[in-house]
Design an enzyme around this catalytic site. Structure first.
Site, PDB file in Angstrom:
ATOM      1  N   GLU A   1      55.609  27.811 -15.528  1.00  0.00           N
ATOM      2  CA  GLU A   1      57.258  26.955 -15.345  1.00  0.00           C
ATOM      3  C   GLU A   1      57.144  25.852 -14.852  1.00  0.00           C
ATOM      4  O   GLU A   1      57.057  26.031 -13.466  1.00  0.00           O
ATOM      5  CB  GLU A   1      58.668  28.531 -15.604  1.00  0.00           C
TER       6      GLU A   1
ATOM      7  N   LYS B   1      65.042  38.600 -17.724  1.00  0.00           N
ATOM      8  CA  LYS B   1      64.495  37.826 -16.520  1.00  0.00           C
ATOM      9  C   LYS B   1      65.589  38.430 -15.665  1.00  0.00           C
ATOM     10  O   LYS B   1      66.216  38.091 -15.352  1.00  0.00           O
ATOM     11  CB  LYS B   1      64.427  36.360 -16.863  1.00  0.00           C
TER      12      LYS B   1
END
Length: 211
Positions: A44, A133
């Site tokens: 990411e 998350k």
């Protein structure tokens, strides 16, 4: 293979998301190669990094067949569209925005929204999240994950993100976290390829001890 199925495959192979906050385009390929060599399959680039879409495009071009590349700190629908256009496949956010989740789903990408409460988690699931998350994990405890896991679907991957180190992974995993997002303990702005490689190996070794 669509992006959601690919995420589940890559997450099963290595449930660690490398967060490259602050990485620059001219260094990102070397950092990415070090991570992939250590066994990482999910990378990411947060959008508050320098020229993030350039970095994401470079990673996708160089390693798109070996790792799944995405953006973090995705807050808007325009961010989702731009990420798709440069070859990203994962949309990762610090918050739970139903519109961003839906746009990600409609664009055929994997959605990993941030959540903190059970209500946010279930709203994200209903909107089409691929994984959840827990963020910031520093503000919670493994006991929170254990309690949430009693009601959340077992098929929904849950990542603890924020403050995770190789030495702190075990209690989260025991509580029910399936994986982790790794920030400054893995990569800090300006870190050398050698430093990142060593950190990545340390996280992989810690993960192997959990399995």
């Amino acid at each position: 293979m669509n992006a959601v199925d690919r995420f589940h495959r890559e997450f099963s192979a290595c449930p660690l998301v490398a967060i490259l906050r602050g990485v620059k385009p001219d260094e990102v390929v070397g950092i990415g190669e070090a991570l992939i060599d250590a066994g990482f399959t999910l990378i990411e680039v947060p959008l508050n990094s320098p020229d993030p879409f350039d970095s994401i495009e470079r990673l996708a071009r160089a390693f798109g067949d070996r790792a799944m590349i995405g953006a973090g700190t995705v807050l808007t629908l325009d961010d989702v569209r731009r990420l798709r256009d440069v070859g990203g496949e994962m949309v990762i956010s610090p918050n739970m925005n139903i519109a961003v989740i839906a746009a990600t789903r409609d664009a055929g990408m994997a959605s990993l929204p941030g959540y903190f409460t059970a209500s946010e988690a279930f709203a994200a699931i209903d909107a089409g999240a691929t994984a959840l998350k827990l963020f910031p994990a520093e503000a919670a405890t493994p006991a929170v994950v254990k309690a949430q896991r009693a009601v959340l679907p077992r098929t929904m991957p849950l990542l603890a993100v924020g403050g995770i180190t190789p030495d702190t992974m075990a209690p989260w995993r025991a509580a029910g976290a399936n994986g982790f997002g790794l920030g400054s303990a893995l990569y800090g702005a300006g870190a050398s390829v050698e430093t990142v490689a060593a950190n990545a190996r340390a996280f992989r070794a810690a993960l192997d001890r959990l399995d």
